[in-house]
Design an enzyme around this catalytic site. Sequence first.
Site, short mmCIF file in Angstrom:
data_model
loop_
_atom_site.label_atom_id
_atom_site.label_comp_id
_atom_site.label_asym_id
_atom_site.label_seq_id
_atom_site.Cartn_x
_atom_site.Cartn_y
_atom_site.Cartn_z
N LYS A 35 5.02 -38.43 -22.81
CA LYS A 35 5.71 -39.65 -22.33
C LYS A 35 4.75 -40.56 -21.96
O LYS A 35 5.16 -41.86 -21.92
CB LYS A 35 6.43 -39.09 -21.23
CG LYS A 35 5.66 -38.51 -20.13
CD LYS A 35 6.51 -38.04 -18.80
CE LYS A 35 5.57 -37.60 -17.53
NZ LYS A 35 6.08 -37.71 -16.60
N GLY A 40 -3.76 -37.27 -24.59
CA GLY A 40 -4.81 -36.85 -23.72
C GLY A 40 -4.64 -36.49 -22.41
O GLY A 40 -5.38 -35.72 -21.75
N CYS A 43 -6.68 -35.62 -18.13
CA CYS A 43 -7.99 -35.21 -18.44
C CYS A 43 -8.53 -36.70 -18.94
O CYS A 43 -9.47 -37.13 -18.30
CB CYS A 43 -8.05 -34.15 -19.33
SG CYS A 43 -10.06 -33.94 -19.92
N SER A 142 -0.23 -31.34 -14.14
CA SER A 142 -0.29 -31.43 -12.63
C SER A 142 -0.30 -32.78 -12.03
O SER A 142 -0.49 -33.44 -12.98
CB SER A 142 -1.44 -30.42 -12.09
OG SER A 142 -2.66 -31.26 -12.59
N GLY A 177 -9.55 -34.30 2.35
CA GLY A 177 -9.71 -32.86 1.35
C GLY A 177 -11.11 -32.93 0.80
O GLY A 177 -11.25 -33.79 0.20
N GLY A 179 -12.36 -31.13 -1.53
CA GLY A 179 -12.38 -30.51 -2.74
C GLY A 179 -13.22 -31.21 -3.68
O GLY A 179 -13.67 -32.14 -3.65
N GLU A 184 -16.28 -35.97 -5.69
CA GLU A 184 -16.75 -36.51 -7.15
C GLU A 184 -16.58 -38.10 -6.81
O GLU A 184 -17.27 -38.81 -7.07
CB GLU A 184 -16.26 -35.96 -8.20
CG GLU A 184 -16.70 -34.73 -8.72
CD GLU A 184 -16.16 -34.39 -10.10
OE1 GLU A 184 -16.31 -33.19 -10.46
OE2 GLU A 184 -15.23 -34.89 -10.77
N MET A 316 -7.21 -25.06 -12.12
CA MET A 316 -6.82 -26.27 -13.01
C MET A 316 -7.92 -26.94 -13.44
O MET A 316 -8.56 -28.02 -12.76
CB MET A 316 -6.12 -27.19 -11.91
CG MET A 316 -4.70 -26.46 -11.50
SD MET A 316 -3.84 -27.58 -10.29
CE MET A 316 -2.24 -26.98 -10.61
N HIS A 442 -40.66 -24.30 -21.46
CA HIS A 442 -41.41 -24.81 -20.31
C HIS A 442 -41.84 -26.23 -20.59
O HIS A 442 -42.33 -26.53 -21.62
CB HIS A 442 -42.55 -23.99 -19.84
CG HIS A 442 -43.35 -24.66 -18.85
ND1 HIS A 442 -43.04 -24.67 -17.53
CD2 HIS A 442 -44.53 -25.42 -18.89
CE1 HIS A 442 -44.04 -25.22 -16.87
NE2 HIS A 442 -44.73 -25.73 -17.68
C1 LIG Z 1 -9.60 -37.22 -11.22
C2 LIG Z 1 -9.79 -35.77 -11.83
C3 LIG Z 1 -10.88 -35.26 -12.36
C4 LIG Z 1 -10.87 -34.36 -13.13
N1 LIG Z 1 -12.16 -33.80 -13.43
C5 LIG Z 1 -12.08 -32.49 -14.11
C6 LIG Z 1 -13.14 -32.32 -14.86
O1 LIG Z 1 -14.40 -32.92 -14.84
N2 LIG Z 1 -13.33 -30.97 -15.60
C7 LIG Z 1 -12.31 -30.02 -15.68
O2 LIG Z 1 -12.27 -29.14 -16.30
N3 LIG Z 1 -11.08 -30.77 -15.16
C8 LIG Z 1 -11.00 -31.81 -14.31
N4 LIG Z 1 -9.80 -32.24 -14.00
C9 LIG Z 1 -8.41 -31.53 -14.01
C10 LIG Z 1 -7.97 -31.70 -15.33
O3 LIG Z 1 -7.49 -32.98 -15.63
C11 LIG Z 1 -6.79 -30.88 -15.78
O4 LIG Z 1 -7.06 -29.31 -15.48
C12 LIG Z 1 -6.40 -30.76 -17.15
O5 LIG Z 1 -6.01 -32.18 -17.53
C13 LIG Z 1 -4.92 -29.78 -17.42
O6 LIG Z 1 -4.69 -30.10 -18.63
P1 LIG Z 1 -3.13 -29.77 -18.99
O7 LIG Z 1 -3.15 -30.08 -20.49
O8 LIG Z 1 -2.69 -28.43 -18.50
O9 LIG Z 1 -2.45 -31.01 -18.28
P2 LIG Z 1 -2.47 -32.59 -18.28
O10 LIG Z 1 -3.73 -32.89 -18.55
O11 LIG Z 1 -1.97 -32.79 -16.98
O12 LIG Z 1 -1.48 -33.30 -19.37
C14 LIG Z 1 -0.05 -32.99 -19.34
C15 LIG Z 1 0.69 -33.98 -20.03
O13 LIG Z 1 1.98 -33.68 -20.11
C16 LIG Z 1 2.63 -35.10 -19.84
N5 LIG Z 1 4.15 -34.64 -19.74
C17 LIG Z 1 4.61 -34.15 -18.30
N6 LIG Z 1 5.66 -33.81 -18.45
C18 LIG Z 1 6.07 -34.13 -19.81
C19 LIG Z 1 7.57 -34.43 -20.33
N7 LIG Z 1 8.54 -33.88 -19.81
N8 LIG Z 1 7.68 -34.82 -21.63
C20 LIG Z 1 6.41 -35.28 -22.27
N9 LIG Z 1 5.31 -35.30 -21.69
C21 LIG Z 1 5.13 -34.83 -20.32
C22 LIG Z 1 2.01 -35.87 -18.80
O14 LIG Z 1 2.41 -37.09 -19.13
C23 LIG Z 1 0.48 -35.50 -19.41
O15 LIG Z 1 0.11 -36.27 -20.22
C24 LIG Z 1 -9.63 -33.46 -13.08
C25 LIG Z 1 -8.60 -33.92 -12.75
C26 LIG Z 1 -8.43 -35.00 -11.97
C27 LIG Z 1 -7.21 -35.59 -11.39
#
Ligand SMILES: Cc1cc2nc3c(=O)[nH]c(=O)nc-3n(C[C@H](O)[C@H](O)[C@H](O)COP(=O)(O)OP(=O)(O)OC[C@H]3O[C@@H](n4cnc5c(N)ncnc54)[C@H](O)[C@@H]3O)c2cc1C
Length: 463
Positions: A35, A40, A43, A142, A177, A179, A184, A316, A442
């Site tokens: 959407k 991408g 992430c 998420s 938070g 975390g 970062e 996550m 080394h």
């Molecule tokens: C600021 C930040 C920094 C981060 N840094 C790291 C890092 O350095 N290393 C790491 O491992 N993780 C990091 N993360 C976590 C990482 O981004 C997530 O774990 C990862 O993106 C999860 O991938 P995913 O495919 O499950 O979902 P997402 O990447 O959240 O993708 C889900 C996608 O689904 C789409 N979507 C949702 N509902 C619908 C729908 N009904 N129809 C169509 N599309 C939909 C959304 O628009 C989104 O684009 C970070 C997160 C944040 C917020």
Amino acid sequence: MAETFDVIVIGSGPGGYVCAIRAAQLGLKVACVEKRTTLGGTCLNIGCIPSKALLQSSENFHQVSHSMKDHGIAVGEIKLDLARMQARKSEVVGANTKGVEFLFKKNKITWLKGAAKFTSATEIEVAGAAYTAKHFVIATGSESVPLKGVTVDEKRIVTSTGALELDQVPAHLVVIGGGVIGLELGSVWHRLGAAVTVIEFLDRITPGLDNEISKAFQQVLTKQGFAFKLGHKVTGALVTEGGVELTVEPAKGGAAETVKADIVLLAIGRYAYTEGLALDAAGVETDERGRVKTGPHFETNVPGIYAIGDVIAGPMLAHKAEDEGVALAERLTGQAGHVNYDAIPSVVYTWPEVAAVGKTEEELKAAGIDYKVGKFPFMANGRARAMGDTDGFVKILSDKTTDKLLGAHILGPDAGTLIAELTTAIEFGASAEDVARICHAHPTLSEVVKEAALAADGRALHI
Ligand SMILES: Cc1cc2nc3c(=O)[nH]c(=O)nc-3n(C[C@H](O)[C@H](O)[C@H](O)COP(=O)(O)OP(=O)(O)OC[C@H]3O[C@@H](n4cnc5c(N)ncnc54)[C@H](O)[C@@H]3O)c2cc1C
């Protein structure tokens, strides 16, 4: 008639797009619904990639401002061009999201543009059109957890998304938070000149990390200038003309106080996102935290519907989502895709970095497992000294009887790269002695890993 696919993946984050690519590689007809206007997911668009771009730029700025003199390099007046830094971040994001678009074309994956919603257990609707598939994969990711009394406007009170877009360095950034994401992004703005205060409900930062590492990490950040208010909760936020006034109370009860900030970053965690997906129309069950319930092979309670990534249980992390995507695609084509949850590294990309894989000391104690500890500091490593990056240590935990590696924890320069060796070792069921007997070049930081492995047997050489 609804168009039909072998697999429709909902969400194009690292879980979804990688699952789509692997399924296409294996010969399936694949569509991926997204959407957002770019592929991408969190992430690439508002998570890992833009945060790492700003972490890199701010680290460069900080180094030039603070460390050059020590190296005998005299620099003139240093000026921050934040607009350029932000533009570079957007270029990095653009290159990555376009890269996924290219991969979709290369693998003949159809991008269905729009939000997907289930109309039944066998059909979804996207932008008014119906689609069916043999298999649906929910990979909707998420969102930031909200906090009662703290209304996000993405200007004064921001989530990570707004914190990546600031056009001015705040004089005082308060992070709610302690975390990974808060620390970062706190680091980014701190390096660029902001005073940073972290307010954390618990009496420690980075819950989930090995406690000893967490404590040492907090000390390093404090030395850098971070202020911490642990054991406190934010119960209200008032946006004023000049900034934000937060009401802060001790977590265990007591008098409230006011903390003033220019910008507040709300970073208390992320929740599984399924809004608008109409899971009930498909009959897909979620757990008490709203995560899609899955079995050992990513199957939901509805045959033909699977889920991966942030929307299900587990850490996550982008690479966890990716590995689940690959394993699921392989299972859908009759292979034995599998994810080893005991060997998923996690990294905090501050400087120094923090990285971990496997069990923490606290987890081993709770499980009643007897273990040995091997530790070695970066201070005693020639390369770390040459770099001027001597904070931190490597900590290795191995089984007391068999010496099998159970966990590895690193606070130090390039910890995120160093953890790969120990992840490999855990994946291959190696012992601490195996790591200790491997020849390490080394002078490299990886010698600290070897020495920590030697230390697990009480025979570190360089200390
Ligand atoms: C600021 C930040 C920094 C981060 N840094 C790291 C890092 O350095 N290393 C790491 O491992 N993780 C990091 N993360 C976590 C990482 O981004 C997530 O774990 C990862 O993106 C999860 O991938 P995913 O495919 O499950 O979902 P997402 O990447 O959240 O993708 C889900 C996608 O689904 C789409 N979507 C949702 N509902 C619908 C729908 N009904 N129809 C169509 N599309 C939909 C959304 O628009 C989104 O684009 C970070 C997160 C944040 C917020």
